[in-house]
Every structure is written in structure tokens, then in C-alpha cells.
Design an enzyme around this catalytic site. Sequence first.
Site, PDB file in Angstrom:
ATOM      1  N   ALA A  82      43.456  34.260  30.445  1.00  0.00           N
ATOM      2  CA  ALA A  82      42.568  33.238  29.906  1.00  0.00           C
ATOM      3  C   ALA A  82      41.828  33.729  28.662  1.00  0.00           C
ATOM      4  CB  ALA A  82      41.571  32.798  30.968  1.00  0.00           C
ATOM      5  N   ASN A  94      43.162  40.020  37.061  1.00  0.00           N
ATOM      6  CA  ASN A  94      42.025  39.964  36.153  1.00  0.00           C
ATOM      7  C   ASN A  94      41.178  38.714  36.397  1.00  0.00           C
ATOM      8  OD1 ASN A  94      40.252  40.028  34.006  1.00  0.00           O
ATOM      9  ND2 ASN A  94      41.765  40.748  32.546  1.00  0.00           N
ATOM     10  N   ASP A  95      41.684  37.567  35.974  1.00  0.00           N
ATOM     11  CA  ASP A  95      40.871  36.354  36.046  1.00  0.00           C
ATOM     12  C   ASP A  95      40.489  35.974  37.478  1.00  0.00           C
ATOM     13  OD1 ASP A  95      40.959  36.111  33.303  1.00  0.00           O
ATOM     14  OD2 ASP A  95      42.835  34.979  33.361  1.00  0.00           O
ATOM     15  N   VAL A  96      41.346  36.339  38.448  1.00  0.00           N
ATOM     16  CA  VAL A  96      41.070  35.935  39.835  1.00  0.00           C
ATOM     17  C   VAL A  96      39.935  36.733  40.467  1.00  0.00           C
ATOM     18  CG1 VAL A  96      43.394  35.067  40.250  1.00  0.00           C
ATOM     19  CG2 VAL A  96      42.861  37.434  40.799  1.00  0.00           C
ATOM     20  N   VAL A  97      39.435  37.762  39.770  1.00  0.00           N
ATOM     21  CA  VAL A  97      38.279  38.503  40.288  1.00  0.00           C
ATOM     22  C   VAL A  97      37.111  38.478  39.299  1.00  0.00           C
ATOM     23  CG1 VAL A  97      39.549  40.067  41.802  1.00  0.00           C
ATOM     24  CG2 VAL A  97      39.244  40.683  39.406  1.00  0.00           C
TER      25      VAL A  97
END
Lengths: 480, 118
Positions: A444, A403-406
Amino acid sequence: MLNMIPQLIIGLTNLVAAFLLLYGLKRMSSPVTAPSGIFVAGIGMLVAILASFLFVFGVTAAAKPHLSMNILLAVIGLVVGGGAAWWSGKKVAMTAMPQMVALYNGMGGGAAGAIAAVELFGDKPHGAVQLIVTLLGALIGAVSLSGSLIAWAKLQGILNQPLRFHGQQVFNGIVLLLTVLVGVTLVFYTQLPEHAVISMPALICVFFALALLSGVLMTLPIGGADMPVVISIYNAFTGLAVGLEGFVLQNPALMIAGMVVGAAGLLLTLLMAKAMNRSVSNVLFTNFGEAKAKKQGAIKGSLKPVDAGDAGIFMRYASKVIIVPGYGLAVAQGQQKLYEFVKLLQTKGVDVKFAVHPVAGRMPGQMDVLLAEAGVPYDLIFQLEDINDDFATTDVVMVIGANDVVNPAARTDKASPIYGMPILNADKAKKVYVLKRGEGKGYAGIVNLLFYADNCEMVYGDAQASLIKMIEAVRGLGAA
Amino acid sequence: MEFQTAISGFLALYIFMLAAFTGWVIIGRVPAILHTPLMSGSNFVHGIVVVGGLFALLNASTTIEQIIGFFAVLLGAGNVAGGYAVTERMLAMFQTSEQGKAQAKHPAHGKPHPAKKV
């Protein structure tokens, strides 16, 4: 002079062991030589442990009457501790690796702390310098033990929520300060000519209790996605503690091996933190996600659900596909099915690559290990900087449980907590499929703008189940 | 000890400095793909603490020293054995496309078996 020979043998074997451990670690730094590296290091360790029994020829006069009992205890300790850990290490599922590494690491920290305790209770350290080093090693070892156990409990799912309360950092700081003060008192009193003024054993117990508490308090507020950094830093801590106790015991092999791991662990920690665009102190002392951006830019677009089978068929007719795995893949145990699907695409002539973000998962490089377990060759797996330019020319990106890494907000939204973090540019591909359990937010707690983009469609459900549907759909095509 | 001169003061600091430098250099060039096995491997390396535990236990002269020393050996042995088992399993799984094709005849169901290399 008869005990000169055992000492000579111990000295030589420790020298050989230190060399083999370093050489093994060096070999472990390339995928080609790595399997032999751990074997070399293992030989070194075995030699050092066996040679340790030659210590019996040089024990102090006070320990002589207890020698047979001590040898018995040593053998039991080695067999029980080693046997249990060996068995669990061989049996545990690959997805549970992060918590096992945390657990074994905590054991090492505990061992270093216990050595310090033996020295302290036996009143053995001579002089202030040795005492200070003993206490420092004890503090770091104890923090590593209790901290690693909390990290283990979190990764195992026993502790689910990060525990945070008002004034937490001040409270943690006070506990740590108290620990140091007790340590200073210990040093001070042992330097007095008659140090029976206060009860030393009681004070030592207080010191260890406070040190252990510090480790617990430090780790409790840290959330799941920051675990790579935490495990890595406790690994460095244990190494440091072992090195310091090595100095106390005047054993250069412990000093060298411990300090090498301490430095290596520190570097690894910094690399992890850098991949998240955060400092190490930020990870440890800031409650990430707590201060959420209140106003988020108005979200354009909507979430578009799509059937897993349709997504699978679309990918079969694409020419370039990149897969972005995340922690969700590990949770769903979907790695075998994923590679099965990828192999199916490859037989249809689709060019498939894997893109791994440095902090995907719960341990540095966890995704690499997970994919390796499924049999994915490592030359298909690409790291962030090597693949990020390829996304623009890619037909389909499949994001699985990441999720957060993209999240493109890291590039564009200055108010976002993850602003500035290097991300995988999945949004630049022509089409993006996101495999996701539900509509929840990432760790996050930030809305992911990618999911609302025009070129993005959502495949809801368990990742493994969705992948099975994709495989069936593509196979069905071939039959028709 | 006749063969060991005391390691004290600056000598210890020199050893620590050189060792820290060595660790930094060894890890500095590692590809990200090996971060997990390497962390696990370095976790195994600090298991050498068990040697210190054995020294402490064998020199124990009171019951309390024996108990704590026993735990030092128990925990240290766990660190060594667990670290080795986990690292070996992880590293055995890494393979390139060519190796993968060679092993494709043996489907990778269940536990992956370490590939024997000559």
C-alpha cells in the site's frame, strides 16, 4: 428410436455427475473430508466426460459427414489439453499455486467463450432469449479468459507494474459499453427477416475482440496484493459463463455446476474484500495506493536492526511465540526452514502458534497452503479473529514478510488508506521481530508504524537465510 | 430429444436460483484455512464446461466450428485436469498434529505424497 438409449444414458450420467460434483464440493468444506471430496468430484467429472462421447449418436444431419474427424479432434483435444495441464499442475511449485489456479480458470472461461462462438458462427441460437444468454455467457467467459491471463502474467512476474493512466476508468467503461452495443446489434439484426444486411461473422469477431480487451483493461490496473480478490472474482465469472452456456446447450449439469461455482466464488470474493475492509467495486475500480496520504503523522522512534541469531536465541527462551507469515515467506521459499525452526523451539518447550491474516499472500488462504506444504499441522494455524486477543499475552511475535496486515495505522490513523482494515495485533506483544528484505514499504506504500515501535526490532535479509541463522544459533546453544 | 423437455424461461431461472443458493450455503461455512483449496476445487468443478465443448465439437459441421470447438475441448480439458491435479496436491498436505507425528518418520522432502487414507 434406436438413439433413445444413448440419450437416456447421457441424461442419467449427467445427473449422477452433477450430484457427485456437489457432494464432492460439500466434502471439500472440511479439512478432514476434503481429500476424499476432490476424489468424489473427480469421479463425477470422469463419468460425465466419458458419457459425452455418446453425443455421437444424436448429432445433427449436417454434422454427420464430419463425425469421424470431429471424434478425432475431440480425443486429441482431451489428451493434449488435459495432459499438458495435468503435467504442469503436478510439477509446479507450491508457491506458484495462485497463478496456476488463475491459468486453469482462464482456460475454463475460454472454453465457455468458445462454445458460445461455435453457437454464434453456426447461427444456432433460436430466438432472442437464447441469443442474449449466449452473448452474455460469451462476454463473461471472454473477460474471464483474458483477465485471468493478465492475472497469471502479474503473479508469474511477467508484468510487474500495475498499468494506470489518466481517465482509465472512463476508457474501460467505453470499451465495455461498445461490447454491449455490438452484442445488442447482433441480437437486433438476427431478429430481422433477412439478416444478411451486415456481415455477421465480422460482427461476432468484433464482439469477441472487444470482450477480450475489456478483460485485459479491467485487470491491468490492479496491483499484486489485490490478486486474491481478482482470482476469486474471475473464478465466479467462469462459473457464471459455464452456467449460461449450459442453458444455451440445454444441459442441466452445466447449468447447475456453473451456477454453484458462480455463487460460491461470489461469496468467497465478498469474504476477501471484507477482510480488507473494502468493497469489491473499490478493489476493481479504485487505484489503491495511488492517492497516498500526503501528510503522515510524525514518526516516533527509529528502525532498530538486530542480528538474526540473537533474535533466534531470544525466542528460544520465550514461553509463547506467535509467527505471522506473509507473502515475503512465499517469495523467499522459507516455509520448510520456518517449520524446522518452529520444531526446534517446540522441543525446547516453547509454545508456538501461527497467525494467518485472511488476505496474506496472493490468493485467499495461500499462507495456509504454504504452511501445510512444509508439514505444519493445521491445528497450529489460527485465523485473525481466533488469535487476536492472544497477542497481548505473547512474549515474541515474529513477522515474516508481512507488512500492511500488521500495521497499527489501520486502527489509529484515519488518514491512512488502510484505515479500518482488521489487522493482526502484533504490536501488542512484548517483543516483535520483523523479518524483511530491506527498508521498503508494503504494497500500500504506507510507512508501517509497527517497525518504529519501541518493542520492535528488524531482521534484514532474505527470510530463508535469516531462519537458517536462527536455527544454527539455537542449535549452537544446545551444544555449548 | 425424447428424454429432455426443453429447459426454458422460468424453469431455467429456478434451476439457476437453487444452484446459486446451494453454492452459497456450501461455501458459507468453510473455515478460512480451506479457502485456497476450495477455490481451486470449485475451479475444477466448472471444468464440466468440457462436456459442453464436446457437444459443440461433435456437432460441428463447418471448418470454423471444428476449429473453435476443438479449442473449447482443449481449454476445457485443461481446466479439468489442471484443477484436479492442483487441488488434490493441496488437500493432501493438510494434516493435524497427530497425523503429522505418525508421518514424521518420512521426512517431507521434495514433493509431498498424498496420504493414503483407509
